[in-house]
Design a protein around this motif. Structure first.
Motif, PDB file in Angstrom:
ATOM      1  N   GLY A  39      89.673  58.738 -38.504  1.00  0.00           N
ATOM      2  CA  GLY A  39      88.602  57.807 -38.133  1.00  0.00           C
ATOM      3  C   GLY A  39      88.756  56.451 -38.817  1.00  0.00           C
ATOM      4  N   THR A  40      89.031  56.478 -40.129  1.00  0.00           N
ATOM      5  CA  THR A  40      89.154  55.199 -40.852  1.00  0.00           C
ATOM      6  C   THR A  40      90.464  54.495 -40.512  1.00  0.00           C
ATOM      7  N   ILE A  41      91.537  55.282 -40.280  1.00  0.00           N
ATOM      8  CA  ILE A  41      92.813  54.665 -39.887  1.00  0.00           C
ATOM      9  C   ILE A  41      92.658  53.975 -38.527  1.00  0.00           C
ATOM     10  N   ALA A  42      91.914  54.620 -37.612  1.00  0.00           N
ATOM     11  CA  ALA A  42      91.699  54.030 -36.282  1.00  0.00           C
ATOM     12  C   ALA A  42      90.933  52.705 -36.376  1.00  0.00           C
ATOM     13  N   ILE A  43      89.972  52.621 -37.303  1.00  0.00           N
ATOM     14  CA  ILE A  43      89.215  51.373 -37.459  1.00  0.00           C
ATOM     15  C   ILE A  43      90.163  50.235 -37.882  1.00  0.00           C
ATOM     16  N   VAL A  44      91.061  50.532 -38.813  1.00  0.00           N
ATOM     17  CA  VAL A  44      92.041  49.520 -39.242  1.00  0.00           C
ATOM     18  C   VAL A  44      92.961  49.148 -38.068  1.00  0.00           C
ATOM     19  N   VAL A  78      92.135  41.670 -41.939  1.00  0.00           N
ATOM     20  CA  VAL A  78      92.699  43.031 -41.822  1.00  0.00           C
ATOM     21  C   VAL A  78      92.823  43.647 -43.211  1.00  0.00           C
ATOM     22  N   GLY A  79      93.269  42.842 -44.164  1.00  0.00           N
ATOM     23  CA  GLY A  79      93.454  43.329 -45.535  1.00  0.00           C
ATOM     24  C   GLY A  79      92.156  43.818 -46.153  1.00  0.00           C
ATOM     25  N   GLU A  80      91.054  43.098 -45.890  1.00  0.00           N
ATOM     26  CA  GLU A  80      89.751  43.506 -46.446  1.00  0.00           C
ATOM     27  C   GLU A  80      89.304  44.830 -45.821  1.00  0.00           C
ATOM     28  N   VAL A  81      89.448  44.950 -44.504  1.00  0.00           N
ATOM     29  CA  VAL A  81      89.050  46.199 -43.824  1.00  0.00           C
ATOM     30  C   VAL A  81      89.893  47.360 -44.352  1.00  0.00           C
ATOM     31  N   SER A 126      91.543  47.669 -47.222  1.00  0.00           N
ATOM     32  CA  SER A 126      91.296  48.065 -48.626  1.00  0.00           C
ATOM     33  C   SER A 126      89.910  48.704 -48.787  1.00  0.00           C
ATOM     34  N   ASP A 127      88.923  48.264 -47.990  1.00  0.00           N
ATOM     35  CA  ASP A 127      87.597  48.911 -48.066  1.00  0.00           C
ATOM     36  C   ASP A 127      87.669  50.372 -47.620  1.00  0.00           C
ATOM     37  N   LEU A 128      88.510  50.654 -46.612  1.00  0.00           N
ATOM     38  CA  LEU A 128      88.534  52.009 -46.031  1.00  0.00           C
ATOM     39  C   LEU A 128      89.564  52.935 -46.690  1.00  0.00           C
ATOM     40  N   ALA A 129      90.511  52.358 -47.454  1.00  0.00           N
ATOM     41  CA  ALA A 129      91.602  53.183 -48.017  1.00  0.00           C
ATOM     42  C   ALA A 129      91.103  54.400 -48.818  1.00  0.00           C
ATOM     43  N   PRO A 130      90.059  54.269 -49.661  1.00  0.00           N
ATOM     44  CA  PRO A 130      89.617  55.458 -50.414  1.00  0.00           C
ATOM     45  C   PRO A 130      89.109  56.576 -49.490  1.00  0.00           C
ATOM     46  N   TRP A 131      88.435  56.198 -48.383  1.00  0.00           N
ATOM     47  CA  TRP A 131      87.906  57.211 -47.458  1.00  0.00           C
ATOM     48  C   TRP A 131      89.046  57.909 -46.716  1.00  0.00           C
ATOM     49  N   THR A 132      90.089  57.127 -46.395  1.00  0.00           N
ATOM     50  CA  THR A 132      91.263  57.730 -45.747  1.00  0.00           C
ATOM     51  C   THR A 132      91.884  58.784 -46.660  1.00  0.00           C
ATOM     52  N   LEU A 133      91.982  58.422 -47.937  1.00  0.00           N
ATOM     53  CA  LEU A 133      92.581  59.355 -48.915  1.00  0.00           C
ATOM     54  C   LEU A 133      91.739  60.621 -49.060  1.00  0.00           C
ATOM     55  N   ILE A 134      90.407  60.459 -49.116  1.00  0.00           N
ATOM     56  CA  ILE A 134      89.519  61.633 -49.202  1.00  0.00           C
ATOM     57  C   ILE A 134      89.708  62.514 -47.963  1.00  0.00           C
ATOM     58  N   GLY A 135      89.791  61.883 -46.800  1.00  0.00           N
ATOM     59  CA  GLY A 135      89.991  62.631 -45.553  1.00  0.00           C
ATOM     60  C   GLY A 135      91.314  63.378 -45.546  1.00  0.00           C
ATOM     61  N   ILE A 156     105.120  51.111 -43.462  1.00  0.00           N
ATOM     62  CA  ILE A 156     105.099  50.025 -42.462  1.00  0.00           C
ATOM     63  C   ILE A 156     103.664  49.578 -42.135  1.00  0.00           C
ATOM     64  N   HIS A 157     102.763  50.559 -41.964  1.00  0.00           N
ATOM     65  CA  HIS A 157     101.374  50.231 -41.611  1.00  0.00           C
ATOM     66  C   HIS A 157     100.706  49.446 -42.752  1.00  0.00           C
ATOM     67  N   ARG A 158     100.941  49.885 -43.990  1.00  0.00           N
ATOM     68  CA  ARG A 158     100.315  49.200 -45.140  1.00  0.00           C
ATOM     69  C   ARG A 158     100.818  47.747 -45.209  1.00  0.00           C
ATOM     70  N   ARG A 159     102.129  47.547 -44.974  1.00  0.00           N
ATOM     71  CA  ARG A 159     102.690  46.194 -45.022  1.00  0.00           C
ATOM     72  C   ARG A 159     102.077  45.318 -43.915  1.00  0.00           C
ATOM     73  N   ALA A 160     101.790  45.944 -42.766  1.00  0.00           N
ATOM     74  CA  ALA A 160     101.244  45.157 -41.639  1.00  0.00           C
ATOM     75  C   ALA A 160      99.822  44.677 -41.913  1.00  0.00           C
ATOM     76  N   THR A 161      99.133  45.284 -42.894  1.00  0.00           N
ATOM     77  CA  THR A 161      97.761  44.850 -43.196  1.00  0.00           C
ATOM     78  C   THR A 161      97.747  43.680 -44.178  1.00  0.00           C
ATOM     79  N   MET A 162      98.945  43.265 -44.612  1.00  0.00           N
ATOM     80  CA  MET A 162      99.011  42.163 -45.582  1.00  0.00           C
ATOM     81  C   MET A 162      99.028  40.812 -44.862  1.00  0.00           C
TER      82      MET A 162
END
Ligand code: HEM
Length: 145
Positions: free
Chosen positions: A32-37, A51-54, A56-65, A107-113
């Protein structure tokens, strides 16, 4: 002498559905959080944030999921390993899952920079969505094929 050890997860009828609930909750948090990004990368909504703000805000929830998926999944699997690992849909799901997680944290993380071109953002988001949809279909069709 073969010692048949009863799996405690099969000792109560409530355990498997409870694990499936955890699995679906984890799926909502992770995919769900990956799809939002990915939608933000595609330029669909949330344009008041970068994109970077979205991401980084959602990264902890992705990890919990993902943590919920990587604990509930193997437990679900252990309820009847033979039924799952002999099923090609399960094997395909696991291959797609590995690709999706590696893709997400490279690759995905780099694309959010900052500085990522619009075309590259759209290509990366499309690959990400395709990989995770593949994992989900693998999970759903697992019980039917
Ligand atoms: C982010 C990663 C994952 C996603 C998005 C995912 C997604 C799903 C989905 C959508 C279902 C169907 C749920 C239902 O029909 O109620 C499912 C079921 C299942 N998943 Fe996953 N899954 C993930 C990781 C894993 C892992 C790591 C394993 C095992 C190592 C696993 C094993 C299973 C099993 C055994 C089922 C039950 C199938 C059944 O109903 O018999 N999953 N998964």
């Amino acid at each position: 002498m073969f010692l048949a050890i009863e799996n405690p997860l099969n000792s109560s009828e409530l355990i498997f559905p409870t694990l499936e609930c955890m699995h679906i909750l984890g799926f909502a948090f992770s995919v769900g959080t990956i799809a939002i990004v990915d939608f933000r990368l595609l330029g669909l909504g949330m344009r008041h944030q970068t994109v970077g703000e979205v991401a980084s805000d959602l990264a902890p929830w992705t990890l919990i999921g993902l943590a919920l998926m990587l604990t509930s999944g193997p437990l679900l699997f252990s309820s009847d390993p033979d039924m799952y690992y002999l099923n090609w849909v399960f094997d395909l799901k696991m291959v797609l899952l590995l690709l999706a997680i590696v893709f997400h944290y490279t690759i995905h993380r780099r694309a959010t920079m900052p500085g990522t071109s619009a075309l590259r953002s759209k290509v990366v988001a499309s690959i990400s969505i395709a990989l995770w949809v593949g994992v989900i279909f693998g999970g759903i069709f697992l019980a039917f094929i």
